[in-house]
Write a protein that holds these residues in place. Structure first.
Motif, PDB file in Angstrom:
ATOM      1  N   VAL A  65      -7.647   0.254   6.963  1.00 11.87           N
ATOM      2  CA  VAL A  65      -8.019   0.687   8.307  1.00 11.87           C
ATOM      3  C   VAL A  65      -9.264   1.550   8.180  1.00 11.87           C
ATOM      4  O   VAL A  65      -9.372   2.352   7.246  1.00 11.87           O
ATOM      5  CB  VAL A  65      -6.892   1.522   8.960  1.00 11.87           C
ATOM      6  CG1 VAL A  65      -7.316   2.079  10.296  1.00 11.87           C
ATOM      7  CG2 VAL A  65      -5.633   0.706   9.107  1.00 11.87           C
ATOM      8  N   THR A  66     -10.208   1.388   9.106  1.00 11.84           N
ATOM      9  CA  THR A  66     -11.357   2.293   9.140  1.00 11.84           C
ATOM     10  C   THR A  66     -11.470   2.905  10.531  1.00 11.84           C
ATOM     11  O   THR A  66     -11.172   2.264  11.540  1.00 11.84           O
ATOM     12  CB  THR A  66     -12.690   1.591   8.785  1.00 11.84           C
ATOM     13  OG1 THR A  66     -12.978   0.605   9.771  1.00 11.84           O
ATOM     14  CG2 THR A  66     -12.628   0.962   7.405  1.00 11.84           C
ATOM     15  N   VAL A  67     -11.898   4.157  10.562  1.00 16.98           N
ATOM     16  CA  VAL A  67     -12.062   4.912  11.801  1.00 16.98           C
ATOM     17  C   VAL A  67     -13.363   5.703  11.728  1.00 16.98           C
ATOM     18  O   VAL A  67     -13.957   5.845  10.665  1.00 16.98           O
ATOM     19  CB  VAL A  67     -10.881   5.894  12.038  1.00 16.98           C
ATOM     20  CG1 VAL A  67      -9.573   5.160  12.193  1.00 16.98           C
ATOM     21  CG2 VAL A  67     -10.799   6.926  10.931  1.00 16.98           C
ATOM     22  N   HIS A  77      -6.693   9.481   3.073  1.00 14.89           N
ATOM     23  CA  HIS A  77      -7.191   8.330   2.317  1.00 14.89           C
ATOM     24  C   HIS A  77      -6.140   7.230   2.225  1.00 14.89           C
ATOM     25  O   HIS A  77      -6.475   6.053   2.155  1.00 14.89           O
ATOM     26  CB  HIS A  77      -7.622   8.751   0.916  1.00 14.89           C
ATOM     27  CG  HIS A  77      -8.806   9.649   0.928  1.00 14.89           C
ATOM     28  ND1 HIS A  77     -10.066   9.226   1.287  1.00 14.89           N
ATOM     29  CD2 HIS A  77      -8.935  10.964   0.648  1.00 14.89           C
ATOM     30  CE1 HIS A  77     -10.912  10.228   1.228  1.00 14.89           C
ATOM     31  NE2 HIS A  77     -10.248  11.305   0.840  1.00 14.89           N
ATOM     32  N   LYS A  78      -4.871   7.643   2.222  1.00 16.73           N
ATOM     33  CA  LYS A  78      -3.773   6.688   2.119  1.00 16.73           C
ATOM     34  C   LYS A  78      -2.646   7.109   3.045  1.00 16.73           C
ATOM     35  O   LYS A  78      -2.404   8.299   3.232  1.00 16.73           O
ATOM     36  CB  LYS A  78      -3.243   6.625   0.684  1.00 16.73           C
ATOM     37  CG  LYS A  78      -4.260   6.142  -0.315  1.00 16.73           C
ATOM     38  CD  LYS A  78      -3.700   6.182  -1.713  1.00 16.73           C
ATOM     39  CE  LYS A  78      -4.767   5.740  -2.710  1.00 16.73           C
ATOM     40  NZ  LYS A  78      -4.285   5.771  -4.078  1.00 16.73           N
ATOM     41  N   HIS A  87      -4.581   1.801   3.046  1.00 17.59           N
ATOM     42  CA  HIS A  87      -5.793   2.545   2.707  1.00 17.59           C
ATOM     43  C   HIS A  87      -6.590   2.816   3.981  1.00 17.59           C
ATOM     44  O   HIS A  87      -6.793   1.915   4.802  1.00 17.59           O
ATOM     45  CB  HIS A  87      -6.642   1.766   1.706  1.00 17.59           C
ATOM     46  CG  HIS A  87      -5.941   1.556   0.403  1.00 17.59           C
ATOM     47  ND1 HIS A  87      -5.949   2.486  -0.599  1.00 17.59           N
ATOM     48  CD2 HIS A  87      -5.180   0.526  -0.039  1.00 17.59           C
ATOM     49  CE1 HIS A  87      -5.238   2.047  -1.618  1.00 17.59           C
ATOM     50  NE2 HIS A  87      -4.743   0.854  -1.294  1.00 17.59           N
ATOM     51  N   VAL A  88      -7.051   4.064   4.125  1.00 16.81           N
ATOM     52  CA  VAL A  88      -7.781   4.479   5.321  1.00 16.81           C
ATOM     53  C   VAL A  88      -9.169   4.939   4.903  1.00 16.81           C
ATOM     54  O   VAL A  88      -9.323   5.745   3.982  1.00 16.81           O
ATOM     55  CB  VAL A  88      -7.049   5.625   6.056  1.00 16.81           C
ATOM     56  CG1 VAL A  88      -7.792   6.008   7.326  1.00 16.81           C
ATOM     57  CG2 VAL A  88      -5.610   5.229   6.363  1.00 16.81           C
ATOM     58  N   GLY A  89     -10.160   4.415   5.565  1.00 17.20           N
ATOM     59  CA  GLY A  89     -11.536   4.831   5.315  1.00 17.20           C
ATOM     60  C   GLY A  89     -12.185   5.269   6.608  1.00 17.20           C
ATOM     61  O   GLY A  89     -11.646   5.048   7.690  1.00 17.20           O
ATOM     62  N   TRP A  90     -13.318   5.900   6.487  1.00 13.13           N
ATOM     63  CA  TRP A  90     -14.030   6.314   7.687  1.00 13.13           C
ATOM     64  C   TRP A  90     -15.515   6.038   7.538  1.00 13.13           C
ATOM     65  O   TRP A  90     -16.058   6.068   6.440  1.00 13.13           O
ATOM     66  CB  TRP A  90     -13.769   7.774   8.031  1.00 13.13           C
ATOM     67  CG  TRP A  90     -14.222   8.764   6.990  1.00 13.13           C
ATOM     68  CD1 TRP A  90     -13.474   9.262   5.971  1.00 13.13           C
ATOM     69  CD2 TRP A  90     -15.507   9.361   6.872  1.00 13.13           C
ATOM     70  NE1 TRP A  90     -14.222  10.127   5.218  1.00 13.13           N
ATOM     71  CE2 TRP A  90     -15.474  10.218   5.753  1.00 13.13           C
ATOM     72  CE3 TRP A  90     -16.688   9.257   7.604  1.00 13.13           C
ATOM     73  CZ2 TRP A  90     -16.574  10.956   5.350  1.00 13.13           C
ATOM     74  CZ3 TRP A  90     -17.785  10.002   7.195  1.00 13.13           C
ATOM     75  CH2 TRP A  90     -17.721  10.843   6.089  1.00 13.13           C
ATOM     76  N   LEU A 101      -9.137  -2.975  11.559  1.00 16.02           N
ATOM     77  CA  LEU A 101      -7.987  -3.280  10.715  1.00 16.02           C
ATOM     78  C   LEU A 101      -8.344  -4.470   9.830  1.00 16.02           C
ATOM     79  O   LEU A 101      -8.933  -5.444  10.302  1.00 16.02           O
ATOM     80  CB  LEU A 101      -6.781  -3.647  11.581  1.00 16.02           C
ATOM     81  CG  LEU A 101      -6.364  -2.571  12.575  1.00 16.02           C
ATOM     82  CD1 LEU A 101      -5.717  -3.192  13.783  1.00 16.02           C
ATOM     83  CD2 LEU A 101      -5.435  -1.606  11.908  1.00 16.02           C
ATOM     84  N   LEU A 102      -7.969  -4.390   8.559  1.00 19.21           N
ATOM     85  CA  LEU A 102      -8.277  -5.449   7.619  1.00 19.21           C
ATOM     86  C   LEU A 102      -7.020  -5.918   6.908  1.00 19.21           C
ATOM     87  O   LEU A 102      -6.134  -5.116   6.607  1.00 19.21           O
ATOM     88  CB  LEU A 102      -9.280  -4.962   6.574  1.00 19.21           C
ATOM     89  CG  LEU A 102     -10.614  -4.446   7.121  1.00 19.21           C
ATOM     90  CD1 LEU A 102     -11.359  -3.679   6.061  1.00 19.21           C
ATOM     91  CD2 LEU A 102     -11.442  -5.589   7.643  1.00 19.21           C
ATOM     92  N   SER A 103      -6.966  -7.213   6.644  1.00 22.88           N
ATOM     93  CA  SER A 103      -5.882  -7.811   5.875  1.00 22.88           C
ATOM     94  C   SER A 103      -6.514  -8.713   4.834  1.00 22.88           C
ATOM     95  O   SER A 103      -7.401  -9.507   5.165  1.00 22.88           O
ATOM     96  CB  SER A 103      -4.959  -8.617   6.783  1.00 22.88           C
ATOM     97  OG  SER A 103      -4.044  -9.359   6.003  1.00 22.88           O
ATOM     98  N   PHE A 104      -6.086  -8.602   3.583  1.00 24.84           N
ATOM     99  CA  PHE A 104      -6.668  -9.439   2.542  1.00 24.84           C
ATOM    100  C   PHE A 104      -6.415 -10.911   2.797  1.00 24.84           C
ATOM    101  O   PHE A 104      -7.233 -11.750   2.479  1.00 24.84           O
ATOM    102  CB  PHE A 104      -6.095  -9.061   1.167  1.00 24.84           C
ATOM    103  CG  PHE A 104      -6.638  -7.778   0.633  1.00 24.84           C
ATOM    104  CD1 PHE A 104      -8.001  -7.535   0.580  1.00 24.84           C
ATOM    105  CD2 PHE A 104      -5.789  -6.794   0.178  1.00 24.84           C
ATOM    106  CE1 PHE A 104      -8.503  -6.360   0.077  1.00 24.84           C
ATOM    107  CE2 PHE A 104      -6.281  -5.606  -0.323  1.00 24.84           C
ATOM    108  CZ  PHE A 104      -7.648  -5.389  -0.373  1.00 24.84           C
ATOM    109  N   THR A 105      -5.288 -11.244   3.401  1.00 21.92           N
ATOM    110  CA  THR A 105      -4.924 -12.647   3.558  1.00 21.92           C
ATOM    111  C   THR A 105      -5.381 -13.263   4.871  1.00 21.92           C
ATOM    112  O   THR A 105      -5.526 -14.477   4.956  1.00 21.92           O
ATOM    113  CB  THR A 105      -3.396 -12.809   3.462  1.00 21.92           C
ATOM    114  OG1 THR A 105      -2.784 -12.000   4.463  1.00 21.92           O
ATOM    115  CG2 THR A 105      -2.900 -12.414   2.088  1.00 21.92           C
TER     116      THR A 105
END
Length: 191
Positions: A65-67, A77-78, A87-90, A101-105
Protein backbone atom coordinates in the motif's frame (compact mmCIF):
# COMPACT_ATOMS: atom_id res chain seq x y z
CA UNK A 1 -18.39 4.97 44.00
CA UNK A 2 -17.62 2.80 40.99
CA UNK A 3 -15.93 4.09 37.86
CA UNK A 4 -16.12 2.27 34.57
CA UNK A 5 -13.46 2.95 32.00
CA UNK A 6 -14.07 2.34 28.33
CA UNK A 7 -10.75 1.28 26.87
CA UNK A 8 -12.13 0.85 23.37
CA UNK A 9 -10.00 3.06 21.20
CA UNK A 10 -9.97 3.67 17.46
CA UNK A 11 -7.74 0.64 16.94
CA UNK A 12 -10.17 -1.68 18.78
CA UNK A 13 -13.15 -0.16 16.98
CA UNK A 14 -11.55 -0.48 13.53
CA UNK A 15 -10.72 -4.13 14.18
CA UNK A 16 -14.35 -5.04 14.90
CA UNK A 17 -16.08 -3.06 12.12
CA UNK A 18 -15.94 -3.83 8.39
CA UNK A 19 -14.18 -1.44 6.04
CA UNK A 20 -16.34 1.23 4.43
CA UNK A 21 -15.37 0.74 0.82
CA UNK A 22 -17.11 1.15 -2.53
CA UNK A 23 -15.56 -0.46 -5.60
CA UNK A 24 -16.07 0.19 -9.28
CA UNK A 25 -17.98 -2.70 -10.88
CA UNK A 26 -15.97 -4.95 -13.20
CA UNK A 27 -16.36 -3.52 -16.67
CA UNK A 28 -14.30 -2.72 -19.75
CA UNK A 29 -14.53 1.00 -18.95
CA UNK A 30 -11.31 1.92 -17.19
CA UNK A 31 -11.41 4.99 -14.98
CA UNK A 32 -8.89 6.98 -12.98
CA UNK A 33 -10.05 5.41 -9.70
CA UNK A 34 -11.14 1.92 -8.75
CA UNK A 35 -13.41 3.05 -5.92
CA UNK A 36 -13.33 4.82 -2.57
CA UNK A 37 -12.46 4.05 1.05
CA UNK A 38 -13.82 5.90 4.08
CA UNK A 39 -11.66 4.99 7.09
CA UNK A 40 -12.92 5.61 10.64
CA UNK A 41 -9.64 7.17 11.83
CA UNK A 42 -6.25 8.35 10.62
CA UNK A 43 -4.52 5.33 12.16
CA UNK A 44 -3.25 3.28 9.21
CA UNK A 45 -2.16 0.40 11.42
CA UNK A 46 -5.72 0.07 12.72
CA UNK A 47 -7.54 0.73 9.45
CA UNK A 48 -5.58 -1.25 6.85
CA UNK A 49 -6.36 -4.78 8.13
CA UNK A 50 -10.12 -4.29 7.64
CA UNK A 51 -9.55 -2.80 4.18
CA UNK A 52 -7.24 -5.64 3.11
CA UNK A 53 -9.75 -8.20 4.41
CA UNK A 54 -12.59 -6.56 2.46
CA UNK A 55 -10.57 -6.69 -0.77
CA UNK A 56 -9.44 -10.34 -0.64
CA UNK A 57 -12.49 -11.67 -2.45
CA UNK A 58 -12.82 -9.10 -5.26
CA UNK A 59 -9.11 -8.37 -5.82
CA UNK A 60 -7.00 -11.04 -4.14
CA UNK A 61 -4.34 -10.62 -1.49
CA UNK A 62 -3.03 -7.06 -1.17
CA UNK A 63 0.73 -7.04 -0.52
CA UNK A 64 1.67 -3.34 -0.65
CA UNK A 65 0.00 0.00 0.00
CA UNK A 66 1.25 3.52 -0.70
CA UNK A 67 -0.07 6.77 0.76
CA UNK A 68 0.86 10.43 0.91
CA UNK A 69 2.02 11.16 4.49
CA UNK A 70 0.29 14.57 4.71
CA UNK A 71 -3.06 12.94 5.69
CA UNK A 72 -1.63 10.26 8.00
CA UNK A 73 0.14 11.27 11.25
CA UNK A 74 2.06 7.97 11.36
CA UNK A 75 2.90 5.80 8.36
CA UNK A 76 4.08 2.39 9.58
CA UNK A 77 6.44 0.43 7.30
CA UNK A 78 4.60 -2.83 7.95
CA UNK A 79 1.12 -3.75 9.15
CA UNK A 80 0.11 -7.22 10.35
CA UNK A 81 -2.88 -8.57 8.41
CA UNK A 82 -4.18 -12.09 9.15
CA UNK A 83 -0.78 -13.49 10.08
CA UNK A 84 1.09 -11.91 7.19
CA UNK A 85 2.76 -8.57 6.55
CA UNK A 86 1.35 -5.75 4.47
CA UNK A 87 4.12 -3.39 3.36
CA UNK A 88 3.29 0.32 3.53
CA UNK A 89 5.17 3.01 1.66
CA UNK A 90 4.68 6.70 1.19
CA UNK A 91 5.29 9.13 -1.62
CA UNK A 92 4.94 12.90 -1.31
CA UNK A 93 4.19 13.03 -5.07
CA UNK A 94 1.09 10.87 -4.64
CA UNK A 95 -2.18 12.79 -4.18
CA UNK A 96 -3.00 13.12 -0.45
CA UNK A 97 -6.54 11.77 -0.95
CA UNK A 98 -5.45 8.67 -2.87
CA UNK A 99 -4.40 5.21 -1.72
CA UNK A 100 -2.59 2.83 -4.08
CA UNK A 101 -2.97 -0.90 -3.45
CA UNK A 102 -0.70 -3.47 -5.06
CA UNK A 103 -0.90 -7.24 -5.43
CA UNK A 104 1.93 -9.32 -6.86
CA UNK A 105 -0.50 -11.67 -8.57
CA UNK A 106 -3.23 -9.35 -9.81
CA UNK A 107 -2.17 -5.72 -10.24
CA UNK A 108 -2.74 -2.20 -8.98
CA UNK A 109 -5.81 -0.31 -7.76
CA UNK A 110 -6.26 3.33 -6.85
CA UNK A 111 -8.81 4.34 -4.24
CA UNK A 112 -10.07 7.75 -3.21
CA UNK A 113 -9.54 8.14 0.54
CA UNK A 114 -12.42 10.04 2.12
CA UNK A 115 -11.31 11.81 5.31
CA UNK A 116 -12.71 10.12 8.45
CA UNK A 117 -14.33 13.35 9.66
CA UNK A 118 -16.41 13.71 6.48
CA UNK A 119 -20.17 13.95 7.00
CA UNK A 120 -22.07 10.79 5.98
CA UNK A 121 -23.97 12.50 3.14
CA UNK A 122 -20.76 13.90 1.63
CA UNK A 123 -19.01 10.54 2.04
CA UNK A 124 -21.89 8.79 0.25
CA UNK A 125 -21.64 11.25 -2.66
CA UNK A 126 -17.87 10.77 -2.88
CA UNK A 127 -18.09 6.97 -2.69
CA UNK A 128 -20.68 6.90 -5.46
CA UNK A 129 -18.73 9.31 -7.69
CA UNK A 130 -15.44 7.42 -7.29
CA UNK A 131 -17.13 4.10 -8.16
CA UNK A 132 -18.60 5.13 -11.52
CA UNK A 133 -17.16 2.97 -14.33
CA UNK A 134 -15.02 5.03 -16.70
CA UNK A 135 -14.79 7.94 -14.26
CA UNK A 136 -12.19 10.39 -15.61
CA UNK A 137 -11.96 12.51 -12.43
CA UNK A 138 -8.92 12.30 -10.17
CA UNK A 139 -9.05 12.10 -6.38
CA UNK A 140 -8.24 15.81 -6.20
CA UNK A 141 -11.02 16.74 -8.64
CA UNK A 142 -13.60 14.69 -6.72
CA UNK A 143 -12.60 16.28 -3.40
CA UNK A 144 -12.67 19.78 -4.93
CA UNK A 145 -16.12 19.12 -6.44
CA UNK A 146 -17.42 17.90 -3.09
CA UNK A 147 -16.06 21.01 -1.36
CA UNK A 148 -18.07 23.16 -3.78
CA UNK A 149 -21.20 20.99 -3.45
CA UNK A 150 -20.90 20.94 0.35
CA UNK A 151 -20.44 24.72 0.47
CA UNK A 152 -23.48 25.16 -1.80
CA UNK A 153 -25.61 22.91 0.41
CA UNK A 154 -24.48 24.74 3.56
CA UNK A 155 -25.24 28.11 1.92
CA UNK A 156 -28.71 26.95 0.85
CA UNK A 157 -29.49 25.69 4.36
CA UNK A 158 -28.24 28.97 5.84
CA UNK A 159 -30.34 31.03 3.39
CA UNK A 160 -33.44 28.98 4.18
CA UNK A 161 -32.87 29.36 7.92
CA UNK A 162 -32.45 33.11 7.46
CA UNK A 163 -35.65 33.28 5.43
CA UNK A 164 -37.58 31.31 8.04
CA UNK A 165 -36.07 33.25 10.95
CA UNK A 166 -37.03 36.60 9.46
CA UNK A 167 -40.55 35.55 8.56
CA UNK A 168 -39.86 35.85 4.85
CA UNK A 169 -38.73 39.47 4.95
CA UNK A 170 -37.47 41.13 1.78
CA UNK A 171 -33.71 41.50 1.67
CA UNK A 172 -31.38 43.87 -0.11
CA UNK A 173 -28.69 42.33 -2.30
CA UNK A 174 -26.35 42.88 0.66
CA UNK A 175 -28.44 40.73 3.03
CA UNK A 176 -30.10 43.59 4.95
CA UNK A 177 -33.80 43.43 5.83
CA UNK A 178 -35.68 46.05 3.75
CA UNK A 179 -38.39 46.72 6.30
CA UNK A 180 -41.32 45.42 4.27
CA UNK A 181 -43.02 42.09 4.02
CA UNK A 182 -42.57 39.74 1.12
CA UNK A 183 -46.35 39.44 0.97
CA UNK A 184 -48.53 42.31 -0.26
CA UNK A 185 -50.15 44.30 2.52
CA UNK A 186 -53.03 46.75 2.02
CA UNK A 187 -51.81 50.34 2.05
CA UNK A 188 -48.15 49.70 1.21
CA UNK A 189 -48.54 50.08 -2.54
CA UNK A 190 -49.27 46.45 -3.31
CA UNK A 191 -52.58 45.59 -4.89
Amino acid sequence: MTTTLDRTGPRDLAATLPARVSLTPKTTLAGRLDGAWWPRSRDLEAELPALAAALVEPWGRITRVTVNPTRWPVVPHKVAVDGRTLHVGWFAEQHPDQLILLSFTVGRWDLLVIPPETAPAAAARLMAAASIPGNALTAGALMANEAVIGRGIRDAVRREATWEGEGGACMTPFGDVMGRSALPQPGNGWR
